[in-house]
Design a protein around this motif. Structure first.
Motif, PDB file in Angstrom:
ATOM      1  N   GLN A  59       0.824  -1.216  -0.173  1.00  0.00           N
ATOM      2  CA  GLN A  59      -0.096  -0.088   0.075  1.00  0.00           C
ATOM      3  C   GLN A  59       0.898   1.235  -0.103  1.00  0.00           C
ATOM      4  N   HIS A  60       2.086   1.111   0.371  1.00  0.00           N
ATOM      5  CA  HIS A  60       3.061   2.153   0.383  1.00  0.00           C
ATOM      6  C   HIS A  60       4.007   2.256  -0.855  1.00  0.00           C
ATOM      7  N   ASP A  94      -6.415   4.723  -4.160  1.00  0.00           N
ATOM      8  CA  ASP A  94      -6.879   3.817  -3.090  1.00  0.00           C
ATOM      9  C   ASP A  94      -5.901   3.559  -2.237  1.00  0.00           C
ATOM     10  N   ALA A  95      -4.588   3.605  -2.395  1.00  0.00           N
ATOM     11  CA  ALA A  95      -3.608   3.490  -1.551  1.00  0.00           C
ATOM     12  C   ALA A  95      -3.570   4.799  -0.841  1.00  0.00           C
ATOM     13  N   ARG A  97      -5.520   7.018   0.162  1.00  0.00           N
ATOM     14  CA  ARG A  97      -6.658   6.903   1.178  1.00  0.00           C
ATOM     15  C   ARG A  97      -6.370   6.026   2.588  1.00  0.00           C
ATOM     16  N   THR A  98      -5.628   4.900   2.201  1.00  0.00           N
ATOM     17  CA  THR A  98      -5.384   4.369   3.545  1.00  0.00           C
ATOM     18  C   THR A  98      -4.381   4.675   4.383  1.00  0.00           C
ATOM     19  N   ARG A 100      -2.877   6.609   7.207  1.00  0.00           N
ATOM     20  CA  ARG A 100      -3.291   6.461   8.948  1.00  0.00           C
ATOM     21  C   ARG A 100      -3.869   7.932   8.956  1.00  0.00           C
ATOM     22  N   PHE A 102      -4.465  10.614   6.567  1.00  0.00           N
ATOM     23  CA  PHE A 102      -4.664  11.150   5.394  1.00  0.00           C
ATOM     24  C   PHE A 102      -5.536  12.595   5.132  1.00  0.00           C
TER      25      PHE A 102
END
Ligand SMILES: Nc1nc2c(ncn2[C@@H]2O[C@H](COP(=O)(O)OP(=O)(O)OP(=O)(O)O)[C@@H](O)[C@H]2O)c(=O)[nH]1
Ligand SMILES: [Mg+2]
Length: 391
Positions: A59-60, A94-95, A97-98, A100, A102
């Motif tokens: 995701q990062h 999408d990534a 938005r995850t 912590r 944001f």
């Protein structure tokens, strides 16, 4: 000010990694956070695994265009970088938005090298996507311009830079221009030390981002420079610079404030740091072309006085007389007096203009060469027309 940082391609990802390290420093030395999310996006899987500070989950560190490139980059074809960003842009959004926290960030900072393929092609497309999704936050770009030796040996370098710059200029709220060549003027060995250059590129952002995030009263300046001031300053083509004057390690406190000699030395040191910041700007430009400017003085509280602040303001007004000026002081630094300068809303940038003109002639040349090779091919095809084919 808190930034959500996203790097694209090798250059962009490594500089994003340097921002993640800067955040680590702000966290451990000052107990504050300046980048609530840092992401790396690349078509090259090996480059993504070479990063050290950005979280290592998918995701990062986001691999895009896997199907098209097999995870090996786009080989400097920035049209392909742009196409992949169009296809895989949602994966990146999408990534983000995850992250912590944001929603705590004040703005986005997207980073890429102008001369490569992935970063150069993807950054304008992603800037546009992010702007469409998050209309209330500014989206800034940080674009790294190539070394001179790259411009001389590879035509794509100029063409990619020109197309990347033109595209980002039409979508990003402001573009920090960073010229790789500027960082090797004094020390040529740096050409092979990109990690050191990356550290130098992000350093001016340290105090700039920290100043408005301080919570302890003793670290809050008389004039705070916060996210609002920075956002008001950043428009269009932008450069950043940083200068530092060391201070004596130890001083007798009873000799402090009312010694006139000390006061004039302080002012001198301040001007010295500002002079360095302006001569070491991230890209050569004429400060008179800037429409908005900002400076931040960071020093121990005992060194900051009205005379110094006034002198710095006068100096800045002289060099950038057309600019609306914002400033702040940050009583946090120990053992040094340092100045960060931003010149923004630049009306002219010689280097950018040169990329455009050189590239326009290159496009004609490339077209001519393509036509020539096509007619040569036709010649060889004609010569083979009486030969039977085995297919
Ligand atoms: N300052 C700095 N410049 C870099 C770094 N890595 C590459 N560059 C510059 O960036 C340009 C090349 O772009 P890259 O980022 O390597 O290319 P890419 O976006 O990965 O694209 P492809 O590899 O073609 O898929 C050249 O001008 C390099 O000098 C880095 O770590 N720091
Ligand atoms: Mg690459």
């Amino acid at each position: 000010m808190k930034l959500l940082v996203v790097g694209f391609g090798q250059c962009g990802c490594r500089i994003a990694d340097a921002f993640a390290r800067l955040n680590g420093r702000a966290h451990s030395h000052r107990g504050i956070e300046i980048t609530p999310g840092v992401f790396a996006v690349n078509t090259d899987a090996a480059d993504l695994s070479g990063l050290t500070a950005i979280q290592s989950d998918y995701q990062h560190r986001i691999l895009i265009g896997g199907r098209k490139t097999g995870g090996h980059g786009v080989g400097k074809i920035n049209e392909l970088g742009a196409e992949i960003a169009r296809e895989d842009g949602d994966k990146v959004i999408d990534a983000l938005r995850t992250a912590r926290r944001f929603f705590e960030s004040d703005a986005f900072l997207l980073v890429a090298g102008a001369a490569g393929g992935t970063g150069s092609g993807a950054i304008s497309i992603m800037t546009q996507y992010i702007k469409e999704r998050y209309m209330d936050k500014p989206v800034y770009n940080l674009i790294v311009l190539p070394f001179e030796h790259e411009e001389n040996t590879e035509e794509r370098t100029i063409y990619n830079s020109a197309t990347c710059l033109k595209s980002v200029n039409s979508v990003a709220d402001a573009i920090f221009l960073i010229d790789n060549q500027r960082y090797i003027r004094k020390d040529f060995s740096l050409r092979n030390n990109l990690a050191k250059i990356n550290t130098m590129i992000v350093e001016p952002f340290y105090n700039l981002l920290c100043a408005g995030e301080e919570k302890k009263p003793k670290y809050i300046g008389a004039r705070i420079l916060d996210a609002g001031d920075i956002i008001q300053t950043l428009v269009g083509w932008t450069v950043i610079g940083w200068g530092k004057s060391p201070l004596p390690v130890f001083r007798f406190p009873f000799l402090a404030s009312h010694n006139f000699r000390k006061k004039s030395t302080e002012t001198h040191k301040g001007i010295h740091a500002m002079d360095e910041a302006i001569s070491e700007l991230s890209l050569r430009c004429n400060p008179m072309d800037s429409g908005r400017a900002l400076y931040l003085l960071s020093a121990p509280a005992s060194e900051i006085n009205m005379d110094l602040v006034k002198e710095l303001g006068d100096y800045m007004k002289d060099v950038a007389s057309e600019a609306t000026l914002r400033n702040g002081d940050y009583p946090r630094e120990k053992g040094a007096l340092d100045i960060t300068v931003i010149l923004s809303e630049l009306k002219d940038v010689e280097k950018v203009r040169k990329y455009y003109t050189k590239s326009a002639t290159l496009i004609d040349e490339i077209k001519k060469r393509r036509e020539e090779s096509r007619s040569k091919l036709r010649g060889i095809d004609d010569a083979s027309k009486d030969i039977p084919s085995l297919l």
